[in-house]
Write a protein that holds these residues in place. Sequence first.
Motif, PDB file in Angstrom:
ATOM      1  N   UNK A 258      10.935  28.527 -29.534  1.00 18.32           N
ATOM      2  CA  UNK A 258      12.002  28.772 -28.569  1.00 18.32           C
ATOM      3  C   UNK A 258      11.963  27.771 -27.428  1.00 18.32           C
ATOM      4  N   UNK A 259      10.799  27.229 -27.129  1.00 16.40           N
ATOM      5  CA  UNK A 259      10.726  26.184 -26.111  1.00 16.40           C
ATOM      6  C   UNK A 259      11.531  24.965 -26.558  1.00 16.40           C
ATOM      7  N   UNK A 260      11.419  24.638 -27.836  1.00 20.34           N
ATOM      8  CA  UNK A 260      12.162  23.500 -28.364  1.00 20.34           C
ATOM      9  C   UNK A 260      13.661  23.789 -28.429  1.00 20.34           C
ATOM     10  N   UNK A 261      14.016  25.060 -28.758  1.00 12.41           N
ATOM     11  CA  UNK A 261      15.425  25.426 -28.879  1.00 12.41           C
ATOM     12  C   UNK A 261      15.591  26.896 -28.479  1.00 12.41           C
ATOM     13  N   UNK A 262      15.877  27.179 -27.181  1.00  8.07           N
ATOM     14  CA  UNK A 262      16.000  28.570 -26.710  1.00  8.07           C
ATOM     15  C   UNK A 262      17.036  29.383 -27.471  1.00  8.07           C
ATOM     16  N   UNK A 263      18.015  28.740 -28.090  1.00  6.20           N
ATOM     17  CA  UNK A 263      19.053  29.475 -28.809  1.00  6.20           C
ATOM     18  C   UNK A 263      18.526  30.135 -30.088  1.00  6.20           C
ATOM     19  N   UNK A 264      17.301  29.773 -30.524  1.00  9.01           N
ATOM     20  CA  UNK A 264      16.737  30.380 -31.726  1.00  9.01           C
ATOM     21  C   UNK A 264      16.451  31.863 -31.537  1.00  9.01           C
ATOM     22  N   UNK A 265      16.192  32.300 -30.307  1.00 10.59           N
ATOM     23  CA  UNK A 265      15.842  33.691 -30.042  1.00 10.59           C
ATOM     24  C   UNK A 265      16.517  34.122 -28.743  1.00 10.59           C
ATOM     25  N   UNK A 266      17.844  34.202 -28.710  1.00 10.63           N
ATOM     26  CA  UNK A 266      18.554  34.443 -27.450  1.00 10.63           C
ATOM     27  C   UNK A 266      18.285  35.809 -26.837  1.00 10.63           C
ATOM     28  N   UNK A 267      17.860  36.796 -27.647  1.00  5.65           N
ATOM     29  CA  UNK A 267      17.588  38.124 -27.121  1.00  5.65           C
ATOM     30  C   UNK A 267      16.096  38.372 -26.900  1.00  5.65           C
ATOM     31  N   UNK A 268      15.249  37.418 -27.286  1.00 10.39           N
ATOM     32  CA  UNK A 268      13.808  37.567 -27.116  1.00 10.39           C
ATOM     33  C   UNK A 268      13.283  36.589 -26.096  1.00 10.39           C
ATOM     34  N   UNK A 269      12.421  35.643 -26.574  1.00  9.02           N
ATOM     35  CA  UNK A 269      11.804  34.704 -25.643  1.00  9.02           C
ATOM     36  C   UNK A 269      12.839  33.764 -25.019  1.00  9.02           C
ATOM     37  N   UNK A 270      13.909  33.463 -25.751  1.00  7.82           N
ATOM     38  CA  UNK A 270      14.964  32.639 -25.181  1.00  7.82           C
ATOM     39  C   UNK A 270      15.636  33.331 -24.007  1.00  7.82           C
ATOM     40  N   UNK A 271      15.872  34.641 -24.138  1.00 11.38           N
ATOM     41  CA  UNK A 271      16.439  35.431 -23.040  1.00 11.38           C
ATOM     42  C   UNK A 271      15.496  35.442 -21.843  1.00 11.38           C
ATOM     43  N   UNK A 272      14.200  35.645 -22.127  1.00 15.10           N
ATOM     44  CA  UNK A 272      13.213  35.697 -21.054  1.00 15.10           C
ATOM     45  C   UNK A 272      13.186  34.393 -20.268  1.00 15.10           C
ATOM     46  N   UNK A 273      13.162  33.269 -20.974  1.00 14.59           N
ATOM     47  CA  UNK A 273      13.127  31.967 -20.315  1.00 14.59           C
ATOM     48  C   UNK A 273      14.374  31.750 -19.469  1.00 14.59           C
ATOM     49  N   UNK A 274      15.512  32.178 -19.986  1.00 18.39           N
ATOM     50  CA  UNK A 274      16.766  32.012 -19.242  1.00 18.39           C
ATOM     51  C   UNK A 274      16.747  32.849 -17.966  1.00 18.39           C
ATOM     52  N   UNK A 275      16.265  34.087 -18.049  1.00 17.89           N
ATOM     53  CA  UNK A 275      16.224  34.958 -16.869  1.00 17.89           C
ATOM     54  C   UNK A 275      15.262  34.421 -15.811  1.00 17.89           C
ATOM     55  N   UNK A 276      14.148  33.848 -16.250  1.00 15.57           N
ATOM     56  CA  UNK A 276      13.202  33.265 -15.299  1.00 15.57           C
ATOM     57  C   UNK A 276      13.861  32.107 -14.553  1.00 15.57           C
ATOM     58  N   UNK A 277      14.572  31.262 -15.275  1.00 22.59           N
ATOM     59  CA  UNK A 277      15.254  30.137 -14.630  1.00 22.59           C
ATOM     60  C   UNK A 277      16.308  30.619 -13.648  1.00 22.59           C
ATOM     61  N   UNK A 278      17.063  31.668 -14.017  1.00 22.30           N
ATOM     62  CA  UNK A 278      18.085  32.207 -13.117  1.00 22.30           C
ATOM     63  C   UNK A 278      17.456  32.775 -11.845  1.00 22.30           C
ATOM     64  N   UNK A 279      16.301  33.455 -12.007  1.00 25.94           N
ATOM     65  CA  UNK A 279      15.627  34.016 -10.834  1.00 25.94           C
ATOM     66  C   UNK A 279      15.176  32.908  -9.895  1.00 25.94           C
ATOM     67  N   UNK A 280      14.603  31.852 -10.451  1.00 21.55           N
ATOM     68  CA  UNK A 280      14.133  30.741  -9.624  1.00 21.55           C
ATOM     69  C   UNK A 280      15.307  30.053  -8.930  1.00 21.55           C
ATOM     70  N   UNK A 281      16.397  29.840  -9.680  1.00 22.03           N
ATOM     71  CA  UNK A 281      17.557  29.143  -9.115  1.00 22.03           C
ATOM     72  C   UNK A 281      18.225  29.955  -8.012  1.00 22.03           C
ATOM     73  N   UNK A 282      18.188  31.295  -8.121  1.00 15.10           N
ATOM     74  CA  UNK A 282      18.888  32.124  -7.147  1.00 15.10           C
ATOM     75  C   UNK A 282      18.196  32.151  -5.790  1.00 15.10           C
ATOM     76  N   UNK A 283      16.942  31.707  -5.735  1.00 12.18           N
ATOM     77  CA  UNK A 283      16.205  31.761  -4.471  1.00 12.18           C
ATOM     78  C   UNK A 283      16.653  30.740  -3.447  1.00 12.18           C
ATOM     79  N   UNK A 284      17.206  29.623  -3.906  1.00 10.50           N
ATOM     80  CA  UNK A 284      17.638  28.585  -2.969  1.00 10.50           C
ATOM     81  C   UNK A 284      16.475  28.047  -2.152  1.00 10.50           C
ATOM     82  N   UNK A 285      16.789  27.584  -0.945  1.00  8.90           N
ATOM     83  CA  UNK A 285      15.763  26.988  -0.085  1.00  8.90           C
ATOM     84  C   UNK A 285      14.857  28.032   0.557  1.00  8.90           C
TER      85      UNK A 285
END
Length: 372
Positions: free
Chosen positions: A218-245
């Motif tokens: 999934x690291x190579x292609x997050x779309x392989x598991x969009x509801x599993x580890x791919x979903x988790x990675x996406x949510x982590x990125x969204x959380x980090x991005x939402x924090x701003x400065x």
Amino acid sequence: MASRALAARLARADWGLVVAAGGLSLVGTLLVWSATHEQVGPALAVRHLVTTAVGVAAALAVLVLDVRRLRALAPVAYVGGVAGLLLVLTPLGQTVNGSRSWLFLPGGFSLQPAELAKIGLVLGLAVILAEGRDRWRPPRAREVLLAWALAGLPVVLILLQPDLGSALVLGMLTVGVVAASGASWRWTTAALAGTAAAVVAAVRVPLLDPYQVDRLLAFRDPSLDPLGIGYQTRQVRLAIASGGWDGTGLGQGPHTQGGFVPFQHTDFIFSVAAEELGLLGAGGLLLLLGFLVLRALVVALRCEDPFARLVAVGVASWFAFQVVQNVGMNLGLLPVTGLPLPFLSYGGSSMLACWVAVALVSAAQQDGRGGR
């Protein structure tokens, strides 16, 4: 007598290291509280604080020992770490999140021997590569081979659990210590190639569980598991991005408080910091972690005693790789391997090992300048 020795050692302790580690541990308690209080109240934050106190107590016990005594106890620490790794592969071991990596203790506590094996390996490598030599003499080929055999045993036992992240930490800290010992660069190159080959072999045999292989794919292609580890990675990125400065505020992060990221108080504690403290707060924590690594390297450079120098390098390599791997997997730049962020992630075994590592560097700083 022991209290006088401790007082004398404390007076000469590396207080920069202690303050940085203490600050990280306290901030980690706040982050664990923020990530878990909606589900379980303050229980895990209190436990994090208690394990911090246990880690500090263990560090004080180690700080009483000078380098000469640490050298004598190195075989005991190494054998103890290997024994713990063997125990988890027996019926006494417990499986958590797919890895048979834990021993459950009375009182509801648990122990992860892989964390303590890091301490034993740092001390064992320092003995093998430094004993019987002056400062400038490089180790012989048989000593380097023995060092890699010393590392290979716990690495194999950890891969059998399986726990790829901890195995990589042991491999990379061994690379750091071997390189610092003065061994030829060819040994380091061969070691890195061997570590990469071991990872590939662990995937293909397979030693790793399917979910761990899925993490790598999934690291190579997050779309392989969009509801599993791919979903988790996406949510982590969204959380980090939402924090701003400057972040959303402690306890106010929508992703953190909504529970969208699994294991947010352990593997993904950095996403809590980034969302609720922002880039400035998370960056400050990374600066403190970087200070620990750089301070250990400075201690190593100043040590005249080869054993003390390699102990400090081993701790620096351990912390550096673990921080890079944890933050990298939070940012989606590296595969998810389940490694905690030192001093910040919830986990008693990790906290205990990290505080003992700080004590080892402080002992090296105190005793390593005067030679043997």
